[in-house]
Design a protein around this motif. Structure first.
Motif, PDB file in Angstrom:
ATOM      1  N   UNK A  11       0.867  -1.181   0.000  1.00 29.58           N
ATOM      2  CA  UNK A  11       0.000   0.000   0.000  1.00 29.58           C
ATOM      3  C   UNK A  11       0.904   1.231   0.000  1.00 29.58           C
ATOM      4  N   UNK A  12       0.719   2.045  -1.009  1.00 32.87           N
ATOM      5  CA  UNK A  12       1.456   3.303  -1.117  1.00 32.87           C
ATOM      6  C   UNK A  12       0.435   4.398  -1.437  1.00 32.87           C
ATOM      7  N   UNK A  13       0.869   5.621  -1.416  1.00 31.49           N
ATOM      8  CA  UNK A  13      -0.015   6.712  -1.821  1.00 31.49           C
ATOM      9  C   UNK A  13      -0.447   6.523  -3.278  1.00 31.49           C
ATOM     10  N   UNK A  14       0.450   5.994  -4.114  1.00 30.63           N
ATOM     11  CA  UNK A  14       0.134   5.743  -5.519  1.00 30.63           C
ATOM     12  C   UNK A  14      -0.922   4.664  -5.698  1.00 30.63           C
ATOM     13  N   UNK A  15      -0.799   3.549  -4.955  1.00 31.03           N
ATOM     14  CA  UNK A  15      -1.798   2.487  -5.082  1.00 31.03           C
ATOM     15  C   UNK A  15      -3.129   2.928  -4.480  1.00 31.03           C
ATOM     16  N   UNK A  16      -3.095   3.691  -3.409  1.00 27.41           N
ATOM     17  CA  UNK A  16      -4.336   4.211  -2.815  1.00 27.41           C
ATOM     18  C   UNK A  16      -5.043   5.143  -3.805  1.00 27.41           C
ATOM     19  N   UNK A  17      -4.268   5.946  -4.530  1.00 30.85           N
ATOM     20  CA  UNK A  17      -4.812   6.849  -5.546  1.00 30.85           C
ATOM     21  C   UNK A  17      -5.532   6.045  -6.634  1.00 30.85           C
ATOM     22  N   UNK A  18      -4.878   4.980  -7.111  1.00 28.03           N
ATOM     23  CA  UNK A  18      -5.476   4.147  -8.153  1.00 28.03           C
ATOM     24  C   UNK A  18      -6.740   3.454  -7.655  1.00 28.03           C
ATOM     25  N   UNK A  19      -6.702   2.953  -6.424  1.00 25.81           N
ATOM     26  CA  UNK A  19      -7.887   2.308  -5.847  1.00 25.81           C
ATOM     27  C   UNK A  19      -9.055   3.289  -5.765  1.00 25.81           C
ATOM     28  N   UNK A  20      -8.774   4.482  -5.273  1.00 25.24           N
ATOM     29  CA  UNK A  20      -9.821   5.499  -5.134  1.00 25.24           C
ATOM     30  C   UNK A  20     -10.412   5.869  -6.506  1.00 25.24           C
ATOM     31  N   UNK A  21      -9.563   5.849  -7.546  1.00 23.38           N
ATOM     32  CA  UNK A  21     -10.012   6.180  -8.901  1.00 23.38           C
ATOM     33  C   UNK A  21     -10.727   5.002  -9.570  1.00 23.38           C
ATOM     34  N   UNK A  22     -10.763   3.841  -8.902  1.00 24.70           N
ATOM     35  CA  UNK A  22     -11.435   2.677  -9.469  1.00 24.70           C
ATOM     36  C   UNK A  22     -10.675   2.029 -10.611  1.00 24.70           C
ATOM     37  N   UNK A  23      -9.351   2.177 -10.608  1.00 24.69           N
ATOM     38  CA  UNK A  23      -8.501   1.640 -11.676  1.00 24.69           C
ATOM     39  C   UNK A  23      -8.028   0.232 -11.299  1.00 24.69           C
ATOM     40  N   UNK A  24      -8.154  -0.705 -12.223  1.00 23.58           N
ATOM     41  CA  UNK A  24      -7.675  -2.074 -12.013  1.00 23.58           C
ATOM     42  C   UNK A  24      -6.162  -2.111 -12.222  1.00 23.58           C
ATOM     43  N   UNK A  25      -5.449  -2.699 -11.260  1.00 26.51           N
ATOM     44  CA  UNK A  25      -3.993  -2.818 -11.366  1.00 26.51           C
ATOM     45  C   UNK A  25      -3.534  -3.979 -10.502  1.00 26.51           C
ATOM     46  N   UNK A  26      -2.315  -4.423 -10.748  1.00 29.30           N
ATOM     47  CA  UNK A  26      -1.689  -5.427  -9.894  1.00 29.30           C
ATOM     48  C   UNK A  26      -0.381  -4.853  -9.382  1.00 29.30           C
ATOM     49  N   UNK A  27       0.003  -5.249  -8.187  1.00 29.81           N
ATOM     50  CA  UNK A  27       1.226  -4.755  -7.547  1.00 29.81           C
ATOM     51  C   UNK A  27       2.334  -5.774  -7.736  1.00 29.81           C
ATOM     52  N   UNK A  28       3.527  -5.275  -8.101  1.00 33.07           N
ATOM     53  CA  UNK A  28       4.676  -6.138  -8.362  1.00 33.07           C
ATOM     54  C   UNK A  28       5.895  -5.644  -7.590  1.00 33.07           C
ATOM     55  N   UNK A  29       6.088  -6.138  -6.362  1.00 26.72           N
ATOM     56  CA  UNK A  29       7.278  -5.747  -5.599  1.00 26.72           C
ATOM     57  C   UNK A  29       8.526  -6.464  -6.127  1.00 26.72           C
ATOM     58  N   UNK A  30       9.666  -5.836  -5.942  1.00 31.47           N
ATOM     59  CA  UNK A  30      10.947  -6.439  -6.342  1.00 31.47           C
ATOM     60  C   UNK A  30      12.032  -5.862  -5.454  1.00 31.47           C
ATOM     61  N   UNK A  31      13.193  -6.479  -5.464  1.00 39.15           N
ATOM     62  CA  UNK A  31      14.320  -5.997  -4.662  1.00 39.15           C
ATOM     63  C   UNK A  31      14.994  -4.843  -5.387  1.00 39.15           C
ATOM     64  N   UNK A  32      14.761  -3.644  -4.882  1.00 43.38           N
ATOM     65  CA  UNK A  32      15.339  -2.421  -5.468  1.00 43.38           C
ATOM     66  C   UNK A  32      16.828  -2.377  -5.169  1.00 43.38           C
ATOM     67  N   UNK A  33      17.629  -2.098  -6.188  1.00 45.38           N
ATOM     68  CA  UNK A  33      19.080  -1.990  -6.023  1.00 45.38           C
ATOM     69  C   UNK A  33      19.491  -0.535  -6.198  1.00 45.38           C
TER      70      UNK A  33
END
Length: 157
Positions: free
Chosen positions: A4-26
């Protein structure tokens, strides 16, 4: 796994379908976007980076493939201006509320115009930063554009 980030919360509130893909940031990777594509085993052509720029002194968010650069001349023309340049990282962070490497076009602290490179609309889905280092969201390009009322233009070199 849901991040959950501000970006994913924004998309949820806008009713946009998306999937989250975490990865190891280098943080030491020479190109964070290419590192993300590799970590998620996705072709670079569908992974997009979010860059904060200025056109005639006004902020503009640009979304472009991780394996391409923004043409400042094309960007200025697309935004109806004369000149464009990158915003300093510290200013981009202050403006968006995100850390460099985790800047998303979704849920920025200060809403600014967003321009998507036209290449995004050749794919069924694209990956864009979700608002945190190591978190990308995958969604339909038109949904991404609609979420931020973005513009489509040829801005990549």
């Amino acid at each position: 796994m849901t991040k959950k980030t501000r970006g994913t919360a924004f998309l949820e509130k806008a009713g946009i379908a998306f999937t989250v893909h975490p990865y190891d940031y280098d943080p030491k990777a020479p190109a964070a976007g290419l590192q993300a594509a590799e970590a998620l085993q996705q072709p670079a052509e569908i992974v997009y980076k979010t860059l904060m720029t200025e056109v005639d002194g006004k902020p503009v968010c640009v979304v472009v493939q991780v394996n391409h650069e923004v043409s400042m001349k094309k960007l200025a023309a697309a935004a109806g201006g004369k000149s464009a340049n990158m915003i300093k990282p510290v200013d981009a962070e202050r403006m968006t509320g995100y850390h460099v490497g985790g800047i998303s076009p979704f849920g920025q602290k200060k809403r600014v115009p967003v321009i998507f490179d036209e290449s995004a609309f050749q794919a069924e889905k694209i990956f864009i930063n979700g608002g945190q280092r190591g978190v990308l969201v995958a969604l339909a390009p038109e949904d991404a554009r609609r979420a931020v009322d973005g513009k489509i233009a040829a801005v990549a070199n």
